[in-house]
Design an enzyme around this catalytic site. Sequence first.
Site, short mmCIF file in Angstrom:
data_model
loop_
_atom_site.label_atom_id
_atom_site.label_comp_id
_atom_site.label_asym_id
_atom_site.label_seq_id
_atom_site.Cartn_x
_atom_site.Cartn_y
_atom_site.Cartn_z
N ASP A 26 -7.62 19.10 -14.08
CA ASP A 26 -7.90 17.74 -14.57
C ASP A 26 -7.51 17.74 -16.05
O ASP A 26 -8.21 18.32 -16.88
CB ASP A 26 -9.38 17.42 -14.36
CG ASP A 26 -9.73 16.00 -14.79
OD1 ASP A 26 -9.03 15.45 -15.66
OD2 ASP A 26 -10.73 15.47 -14.27
N TYR A 51 -16.52 16.82 -15.16
CA TYR A 51 -16.86 15.41 -15.12
C TYR A 51 -17.95 15.17 -14.06
O TYR A 51 -17.84 15.64 -12.92
CB TYR A 51 -15.60 14.62 -14.80
CG TYR A 51 -15.82 13.13 -14.73
CD1 TYR A 51 -16.15 12.42 -15.87
CD2 TYR A 51 -15.72 12.45 -13.53
CE1 TYR A 51 -16.37 11.05 -15.81
CE2 TYR A 51 -15.93 11.08 -13.46
CZ TYR A 51 -16.26 10.39 -14.60
OH TYR A 51 -16.48 9.05 -14.54
N ARG A 53 0.86 -1.20 0.00
CA ARG A 53 0.00 0.00 0.00
C ARG A 53 0.88 1.24 0.00
O ARG A 53 0.58 2.24 -0.65
CB ARG A 53 -0.95 0.01 1.21
CG ARG A 53 -1.62 1.38 1.39
CD ARG A 53 -2.90 1.39 2.21
NE ARG A 53 -2.88 0.50 3.34
CZ ARG A 53 -2.16 0.70 4.48
NH1 ARG A 53 -1.42 1.79 4.60
NH2 ARG A 53 -2.21 -0.17 5.46
N LYS A 98 -8.30 6.68 -19.18
CA LYS A 98 -8.64 7.23 -20.49
C LYS A 98 -7.43 7.18 -21.42
O LYS A 98 -6.93 6.11 -21.69
CB LYS A 98 -9.20 8.65 -20.30
CG LYS A 98 -10.22 8.76 -19.15
CD LYS A 98 -11.49 7.96 -19.38
CE LYS A 98 -12.38 7.85 -18.15
NZ LYS A 98 -12.72 9.11 -17.50
C1 LIG Z 1 -13.21 9.49 -16.26
C2 LIG Z 1 -12.87 10.82 -15.75
C3 LIG Z 1 -12.63 11.02 -14.39
C4 LIG Z 1 -12.78 9.90 -13.36
O1 LIG Z 1 -11.84 8.91 -13.56
P1 LIG Z 1 -12.09 7.36 -13.16
O2 LIG Z 1 -10.81 6.72 -13.60
O3 LIG Z 1 -13.28 6.90 -13.93
O4 LIG Z 1 -12.31 7.31 -11.70
C5 LIG Z 1 -12.27 12.29 -13.98
N1 LIG Z 1 -12.16 13.31 -14.85
C6 LIG Z 1 -12.40 13.15 -16.17
C7 LIG Z 1 -12.25 14.32 -17.08
C8 LIG Z 1 -12.76 11.91 -16.66
O5 LIG Z 1 -13.02 11.77 -17.96
#
Ligand SMILES: *Cc1c(COP(=O)(O)O)cnc(C)c1O
Length: 391
Positions: A169, A98, A46, A194
Amino acid sequence: MKFTTRAIHVGQDADPATGATIVPIYQTSTYTQSEIGKHKGFDYSRTINPTRVALEQQLASLEGARYGSAFASGMAATSAVLGLLSAGDHVVVGDDLYGGTYRLFSRVLERYGVTFTYVDARDLAAMRAAVTPATKLFWIETPSNPLMKIVDIAGVAELLRDGQLLAVDNTFATPYFQQPLALGAHIVVHSTTKYIGGHSDVVGGVVITDDPAVHEQIRFLQNAAGAVPSPHDAWLTMRGAKTLALRMREHAHNAQLVAEFLAERDDVDAVYYPGLPSHPQHALAQRQMSGFGGMLSFVPAGSVERTFEFAKRLKYFSLAESLGGVESLICHPARMTHGSIPMADREKRGISERLLRLSVGIEEASDLLEDLQSALDATAVHRDNARPLPV
Ligand SMILES: *Cc1c(COP(=O)(O)O)cnc(C)c1O
């Protein structure tokens, strides 16, 4: 070292134990110590794991930073950043974001006494006006999801006063096209699920910073809360990230062609893609990004039923949540990714029931255009679209 080389080499030294060229999946929870108080820097997975460390070094280098902390999901990474705050603190948030981030902020963190003000982050004066004496953090997404609004990162960074942090982000743009830390942000968050992972086969997240004090706190939270990725997930993400540059070039190339194709159709009401000169912030996107990415949204003309029928008819665009994989996806934000935002809020933000979002993959562009064309034609409201395909 240039970006593409860093993606392949940083953190990727041959394995010290065996010489394995590829970082092994250290599938272990614990490490044998030579005597009490003496070990090789690894004690419990962890806290630290060699496969995860390799991923963290690789991803930090892609954002031009020293420190990365990998998490089990993008939301876990976002939670860790918000874990820097305490009850009574205030956050200024770009309002096109998001859906899961909105859910975490509004339904979880508000209960802990953190407050949030949502602002159209394109409007820097409105951002400044939202600041209170309790403001500790600015949180923005750019390009935003799903309307592809562009936020001026350097402009927001100029609003910061003593001790306030700016988190971006960067999931949509990826570090290949946008480097928020160089523009004045303190923290970059990715859903590595992604583009960074890139193959729709692993969920993950990362927090990247060049600030040692922020990093120390994020590391503390990573270990304290424990939302770490498995060694296998870290390895898959690392493998995906090695080809990020190649994939992003193809994603952007295909998305540009798709956006231009849709913009030409008279049975499409709106196309949101920062690479189109008609995008209201095309100039800012050109300044701030080195490419426009693979995401776009659009509104087919006609009824909500047409939007639904169109989405159903596509062959190569799978109807699915998520984005950023090699395969093309289509999503209905109002019912899928943004379903957690109350309807009235959604409509106010322009996320109508007719809006569709595309994650344009790296298939052959002509196949994608044909697919879109035949689904539009089959559901057409006007039929004056006899133009040949542009490729
Ligand atoms: C998918 C996404 C998230 C969340 O990520 P997860 O891996 O699904 O927890 C946050 N911000 C954006 C812009 C996203 O597309």
